[in-house]
Motif scaffolding. Structure first.
Motif, PDB file in Angstrom:
ATOM      1  N   GLY A 116      20.328 -16.634   3.818  1.00 23.62           N
ATOM      2  CA  GLY A 116      20.086 -16.423   5.244  1.00 23.62           C
ATOM      3  C   GLY A 116      18.721 -16.942   5.655  1.00 23.62           C
ATOM      4  N   PHE A 155      32.088 -15.098  -1.113  1.00 21.75           N
ATOM      5  CA  PHE A 155      32.096 -15.855  -2.359  1.00 21.75           C
ATOM      6  C   PHE A 155      33.515 -16.301  -2.741  1.00 21.75           C
ATOM      7  CE2 PHE A 155      28.258 -13.135  -2.783  1.00 21.75           C
ATOM      8  CZ  PHE A 155      27.329 -14.168  -2.658  1.00 21.75           C
ATOM      9  N   MET A 188      26.495 -10.490 -11.226  1.00 24.30           N
ATOM     10  CA  MET A 188      27.489 -11.488 -10.800  1.00 24.30           C
ATOM     11  C   MET A 188      26.798 -12.601 -10.020  1.00 24.30           C
ATOM     12  SD  MET A 188      31.003 -10.952  -8.610  1.00 24.30           S
ATOM     13  CE  MET A 188      31.812  -9.989  -9.862  1.00 24.30           C
ATOM     14  N   ALA A 208      21.836 -14.283  -3.342  1.00 26.35           N
ATOM     15  CA  ALA A 208      22.154 -15.621  -2.827  1.00 26.35           C
ATOM     16  C   ALA A 208      22.403 -15.550  -1.323  1.00 26.35           C
ATOM     17  CB  ALA A 208      23.373 -16.187  -3.552  1.00 26.35           C
ATOM     18  N   LEU A 209      23.130 -14.513  -0.886  1.00 25.65           N
ATOM     19  CA  LEU A 209      23.380 -14.353   0.553  1.00 25.65           C
ATOM     20  C   LEU A 209      22.078 -14.039   1.293  1.00 25.65           C
ATOM     21  CD1 LEU A 209      26.664 -12.246   0.798  1.00 25.65           C
ATOM     22  CD2 LEU A 209      26.283 -14.547   1.682  1.00 25.65           C
ATOM     23  N   THR A 210      21.279 -13.188   0.705  1.00 25.58           N
ATOM     24  CA  THR A 210      20.061 -12.739   1.380  1.00 25.58           C
ATOM     25  C   THR A 210      19.046 -13.868   1.491  1.00 25.58           C
ATOM     26  OG1 THR A 210      20.475 -10.540   0.490  1.00 25.58           O
ATOM     27  CG2 THR A 210      18.272 -10.973   1.327  1.00 25.58           C
ATOM     28  N   ILE A 211      18.811 -14.568   0.364  1.00 23.82           N
ATOM     29  CA  ILE A 211      17.894 -15.703   0.410  1.00 23.82           C
ATOM     30  C   ILE A 211      18.507 -16.822   1.245  1.00 23.82           C
ATOM     31  CG2 ILE A 211      16.747 -17.484  -0.982  1.00 23.82           C
ATOM     32  CD1 ILE A 211      16.719 -15.426  -3.293  1.00 23.82           C
ATOM     33  N   GLY A 214      26.286 -15.865  -7.523  1.00 22.45           N
ATOM     34  CA  GLY A 214      26.748 -16.304  -6.212  1.00 22.45           C
ATOM     35  C   GLY A 214      26.009 -17.548  -5.760  1.00 22.45           C
ATOM     36  N   THR A 215      26.683 -18.336  -4.952  1.00 19.90           N
ATOM     37  CA  THR A 215      26.033 -19.543  -4.425  1.00 19.90           C
ATOM     38  C   THR A 215      26.224 -19.602  -2.915  1.00 19.90           C
ATOM     39  OG1 THR A 215      27.963 -20.996  -4.588  1.00 19.90           O
ATOM     40  CG2 THR A 215      26.592 -20.802  -6.535  1.00 19.90           C
ATOM     41  N   VAL A 216      25.198 -20.118  -2.264  1.00 17.08           N
ATOM     42  CA  VAL A 216      25.248 -20.329  -0.812  1.00 17.08           C
ATOM     43  C   VAL A 216      24.639 -21.699  -0.527  1.00 17.08           C
ATOM     44  CG1 VAL A 216      24.271 -19.586   1.393  1.00 17.08           C
ATOM     45  CG2 VAL A 216      25.133 -17.889  -0.205  1.00 17.08           C
ATOM     46  N   ARG A 228      13.027 -11.558   9.316  1.00 14.19           N
ATOM     47  CA  ARG A 228      13.366 -12.493  10.387  1.00 14.19           C
ATOM     48  C   ARG A 228      13.958 -11.810  11.612  1.00 14.19           C
ATOM     49  NH1 ARG A 228      17.181 -16.309   9.464  1.00 14.19           N
ATOM     50  NH2 ARG A 228      18.299 -14.954   8.054  1.00 14.19           N
ATOM     51  N   VAL A 280      27.073 -16.491   8.094  1.00 19.39           N
ATOM     52  CA  VAL A 280      26.610 -15.204   7.583  1.00 19.39           C
ATOM     53  C   VAL A 280      25.168 -15.382   7.097  1.00 19.39           C
ATOM     54  CG1 VAL A 280      27.008 -13.430   5.837  1.00 19.39           C
ATOM     55  CG2 VAL A 280      28.953 -14.618   6.886  1.00 19.39           C
ATOM     56  N   GLU A 281      24.300 -14.444   7.441  1.00 14.68           N
ATOM     57  CA  GLU A 281      22.889 -14.593   7.075  1.00 14.68           C
ATOM     58  C   GLU A 281      22.396 -13.520   6.116  1.00 14.68           C
ATOM     59  OE1 GLU A 281      20.117 -15.929   9.963  1.00 14.68           O
ATOM     60  OE2 GLU A 281      21.664 -16.632  11.342  1.00 14.68           O
ATOM     61  N   ALA A 282      23.282 -12.591   5.754  1.00 11.29           N
ATOM     62  CA  ALA A 282      22.911 -11.534   4.807  1.00 11.29           C
ATOM     63  C   ALA A 282      24.196 -10.814   4.423  1.00 11.29           C
ATOM     64  CB  ALA A 282      21.909 -10.568   5.423  1.00 11.29           C
ATOM     65  N   PRO A 283      24.178 -10.034   3.355  1.00 12.28           N
ATOM     66  CA  PRO A 283      25.395  -9.295   3.010  1.00 12.28           C
ATOM     67  C   PRO A 283      25.747  -8.232   4.049  1.00 12.28           C
ATOM     68  CG  PRO A 283      23.870  -9.374   1.152  1.00 12.28           C
ATOM     69  CD  PRO A 283      23.122  -9.867   2.343  1.00 12.28           C
ATOM     70  N   PHE A 288      12.760 -11.592   4.463  1.00 14.15           N
ATOM     71  CA  PHE A 288      11.794 -12.457   5.133  1.00 14.15           C
ATOM     72  C   PHE A 288      11.384 -11.909   6.507  1.00 14.15           C
ATOM     73  CE2 PHE A 288      14.347 -15.256   2.357  1.00 14.15           C
ATOM     74  CZ  PHE A 288      13.356 -15.594   1.460  1.00 14.15           C
ATOM     75  N   GLN A 317      22.035  -4.412  -8.446  1.00 12.97           N
ATOM     76  CA  GLN A 317      22.580  -5.732  -8.129  1.00 12.97           C
ATOM     77  C   GLN A 317      22.648  -5.969  -6.623  1.00 12.97           C
ATOM     78  OE1 GLN A 317      23.788  -8.082 -10.732  1.00 12.97           O
ATOM     79  NE2 GLN A 317      22.301  -6.718 -11.680  1.00 12.97           N
ATOM     80  N   LEU A 318      22.112  -5.030  -5.860  1.00 12.21           N
ATOM     81  CA  LEU A 318      22.167  -5.067  -4.393  1.00 12.21           C
ATOM     82  C   LEU A 318      23.588  -4.984  -3.867  1.00 12.21           C
ATOM     83  CD1 LEU A 318      19.421  -7.711  -3.491  1.00 12.21           C
ATOM     84  CD2 LEU A 318      19.216  -5.227  -3.651  1.00 12.21           C
ATOM     85  N   GLU A 319      24.483  -4.464  -4.697  1.00 12.46           N
ATOM     86  CA  GLU A 319      25.844  -4.195  -4.236  1.00 12.46           C
ATOM     87  C   GLU A 319      25.907  -2.752  -3.742  1.00 12.46           C
ATOM     88  OE1 GLU A 319      28.342  -6.329  -4.152  1.00 12.46           O
ATOM     89  OE2 GLU A 319      27.394  -7.976  -5.220  1.00 12.46           O
ATOM     90  N   ILE A 331      14.048  -8.681 -10.250  1.00  9.90           N
ATOM     91  CA  ILE A 331      15.307  -8.306  -9.603  1.00  9.90           C
ATOM     92  C   ILE A 331      16.335  -9.432  -9.647  1.00  9.90           C
ATOM     93  CG2 ILE A 331      14.627  -9.057  -7.275  1.00  9.90           C
ATOM     94  CD1 ILE A 331      16.080  -6.574  -6.199  1.00  9.90           C
ATOM     95  N   PRO A 364      21.593 -11.365  -9.050  1.00 12.70           N
ATOM     96  CA  PRO A 364      22.845 -10.940  -8.427  1.00 12.70           C
ATOM     97  C   PRO A 364      23.226 -11.775  -7.205  1.00 12.70           C
ATOM     98  CG  PRO A 364      21.091  -9.433  -7.831  1.00 12.70           C
ATOM     99  CD  PRO A 364      20.512 -10.374  -8.837  1.00 12.70           C
ATOM    100  N   ARG A 365      24.534 -11.773  -6.979  1.00 14.73           N
ATOM    101  CA  ARG A 365      25.076 -12.640  -5.936  1.00 14.73           C
ATOM    102  C   ARG A 365      24.572 -12.267  -4.544  1.00 14.73           C
ATOM    103  NH1 ARG A 365      31.338 -10.702  -4.810  1.00 14.73           N
ATOM    104  NH2 ARG A 365      30.777  -8.607  -4.133  1.00 14.73           N
ATOM    105  N   ALA A 366      24.309 -10.983  -4.323  1.00 13.39           N
ATOM    106  CA  ALA A 366      23.832 -10.573  -2.995  1.00 13.39           C
ATOM    107  C   ALA A 366      22.515 -11.253  -2.655  1.00 13.39           C
ATOM    108  CB  ALA A 366      23.686  -9.055  -2.925  1.00 13.39           C
TER     109      ALA A 366
END
Lengths: 131, 508
Positions: A114, B429, A1, A109-112, A3-5, B111, B504-507, B109, B165-167, A77, A105-107
């Motif tokens: 950040g 999202f 899925m 987008a959130l991780t990068i 995702g965009t940030v 951080r 938010v900086e990460a899931p 990273f 998918q890191l979900e 990945i 994957p969308r996660a």
């Protein structure tokens, strides 16, 4: 899925000055916390994270007129990734820097994303405090 | 020498999993014994029902609106106030051993300080000693590094918390295919519950006889994944586990109950809306079977028993040090778990007892001659930090928003323990959900702020006395209009201080 940030920061320095750093593919490690090194070879870039992970990337766009830099991570990945850095002249001696991340994957987008937020904060600090 | 503090937290544990709270599945004699000697709280309510905001409340004594960790993935600022730092300034030795989660785990990273291989002594939020653990044996935390160094062959037996998918992983296991369940061959002594206790004992052993200490022993369980050591599964055979009283047994009953609540409830159940990262994206609650509910509850109960026994070992070590009379023990958790209620698992924007009613026990130091009591008045996680101050003989600083826990209902009445506030904010999202909740006078009232799936008129109102399972939403019941208005007025009158929202900086 997918995702965009998107993160942005206003920097009180001229756009050309900020672009000289933010638009230089070989200097990302100077302002992106967590990235220790960059190696550029043609349209390929390899960034090395603080943890020692080497991430190959493909440089897609370096447009000095539009002040836009685009690249994508080339790792299994991530099935899709596009990072975009835009430096937009606000006409008053300051500029807006926008760092967008699209990923599947969308996660990711959130991780990068950040990480890009931390990078923008550091870019602003360097440009304004060290000017 | 003053009173020493052992602060014991678990992760995502329901109120009704303890014997002293009426639980039938787990045997928890150690915690039950502490409750019998001290104060047991029957209405302890978190200020957030997810980990990072709630844990930040424990540390700061502030509501999420004030400390700013409004959802998982928003890091607590490095300079946020810390009760551990305060106690350390006043001579306490301080440690956090186990799960912290004031900063995101997903950190490619590197951080965030909590994910660094080593932390400088005393550098992290006032904890002079810091050994970290979470549910997974992967990553940079202390437990993972220990396991991968000392027993690498055991790492593969744990459930993979995230998928490709890191979900949050939806894969099922065990006998029933229940999500986040896995039979884990890890020897018990290598599992993180015993590791947390071992490391706590080791740190306590390093202290001088007269040292005062604040030790936060933070177990990652019984939060999913439910993958305790296979050798212990015999304790609670899942086939013999009754279905939870909160689990409606027919689909028609579940759907009718969910349809009477704001629409994201049914959307999640049907698999059409996942509003928060903490719920597996690829799991559809409507497909969960009764046997899966049984197995999840059984394995969860095993994990609770292991925690109780680990705490018993730490209490024995404290007694062996000659400190038995001088240690205050506070046991609680960060939030609950739906665990089958309404046909759901895990957590999310659902302010009902499964997530909102927490186990909380305060066994004051026996040297203070505590009178055993049960407190029925509502108290909050936000009240913990001021309680630590009181135990240490310190005034609670002005940045703390709660009050030291009452020692009985008369004390609660004298000091105005009337209401507890809980918040939910999430953005994922394009899906955003915002709840503000008040618990008081035996009612729980939740107002929905405008978001992607709510227009701001929705709400939930439950009578906790007549409807302990929160099955009948009285929000639109004309006979409850005055009650609703009164609770909402009180809710809006007592909103905590608000800081500018941070990104938010990460899931997670």
């Amino acid at each position: 899925m997918y995702g965009t940030v998107r993160h942005e920061v206003r920097i009180h320095r001229p756009a050309d000055e900020v672009w000289a750093l933010a638009g230089d593919a070989a200097r990302l490690h100077e302002w992106f916390p967590g990235i220790d090194a960059c190696e550029v070879d043609g349209d390929r870039r390899t960034v090395t994270t603080t943890s020692g992970l080497a991430l190959p990337e493909l440089i897609l766009v370096t447009d000095d007129r539009a002040r836009r830099f685009q690249y994508r991570l080339d790792v299994p990945i991530v099935s899709h990734h596009r990072g975009t850095i835009d430096v937009i002249d606000l006409g008053d001696g300051s500029c807006l820097v926008v760092y967008s991340t699209e990923a599947d994957p969308r996660a990711m987008a959130l991780t990068i994303g950040g990480g890009t937020l931390g990078a923008l904060r550091e870019l602003k600090r360097q440009m304004e405090e060290e000017a | 020498m003053g009173r020493k503090i052992l602060f014991v937290t678990t992760d995502q544990q329901r109120y009704d999993t303890l014997g002293c709270n009426g639980g039938q599945l787990s045997r928890t004699p150690v915690i039950d014994g502490l409750a019998a000697q001290g104060v047991r709280y029957e209405r302890a309510v978190p200020q957030s029902v997810v980990c990072m905001p709630s844990r930040s409340t424990m540390l700061t004594g502030q509501h999420p609106s004030t400390h700013g960790v409004w959802m998982n993935g928003v890091p607590l600022p490095a300079d946020a106030p810390s009760v551990a730092a305060l106690l350390r300034e006043h001579g306490y030795r301080t440690a956090l051993i186990g799960k912290a989660h004031f900063q995101p785990f997903l950190d490619p990273f590197g951080r965030f300080e909590e994910n660094q291989p080593t932390l400088a002594a005393g550098a992290h939020r006032g904890f002079e000693h810091f050994e970290s653990a979470t549910h997974s044996p992967m990553g940079p935390l202390t437990y993972a590094r220990w396991l991968l160094t000392e027993h690498p062959e055991a790492a593969g037996g744990f459930y993979r918390v995230l998928d490709d998918q890191l979900e949050v992983n939806a894969a099922g296991g065990g006998d029933t295919g229940a999500p986040q369940v896995q039979v884990n061959p890890v020897p018990r002594e290598w599992y993180h519950t015993d590791w947390v206790a071992d490391r706590t004992i080791s740190w306590l052993d390093s202290l001088g006889a007269d040292d005062d200490f604040f030790c936060w022993m933070s177990f990652p369980d019984p939060h999913h994944p439910w993958d305790p050591p296979a050798s212990e599964l015999h304790r609670v055979p899942w086939r013999e586990v009754p279905l939870p009283v909160g689990y409606p047994e027919t689909a028609a009953e579940r759907e009718a109950l969910l349809d009477a609540k704001p629409r994201h409830w049914r959307g999640w159940y049907d698999g059409t809306l996942v509003s928060n990262y903490e719920a597996p994206l690829d799991w559809v609650p409507a497909e969960m079977t009764a046997d899966q509910v049984r197995e999840v509850n059984a394995v969860n109960a095993v994990e609770v028993e292991l925690i109780d026994e680990a705490l018993g070992r730490v209490m024995a070590a404290i007694a062996a040090k000659g400190w038995a009379d001088d240690v205050d023990v506070i046991f609680t958790t960060d939030h609950g778990e739906l665990q089958g209620d309404f046909g759901l698992l895990f957590k999310g924007p659902y302010h009902v007892d499964g997530l909102m009613r927490l186990p909380l026990i305060w066994r004051p130091a026996p040297s203070s001659a505590p009178a055993p009591a049960t407190v029925t008045a509502p108290v909050g996680i936000v009240d913990l930090a001021p309680t630590f101050c009181r135990i240490a003989g310190l005034d609670a600083p002005s940045w703390m928003e709660g009050s030291a826990l009452p020692v009985d209902d008369a004390d609660a009445a004298d000091r105005g323990f009337e209401r507890v506030l809980t918040e939910w904010d999430s953005e994922l999202f394009g899906v955003d959900v915002h709840l503000r909740t008040i618990t008081r006078d035996g009612w729980v009232c939740t107002a929905y702020l405008p978001g992607s799936h709510h227009d701001g008129t929705e709400g939930e109102l439950y009578d906790l006395t007549d409807d302990p399972l929160q099955r009948v939403n009285r929000w639109d019941d004309p006979s409850c209009a005055a009650r609703r208005a009164e609770l909402l007025a009180d809710l809006w009158d007592h909103q905590p201080a608000l800081v500018a929202p941070r990104p938010v900086e990460a899931p997670v």
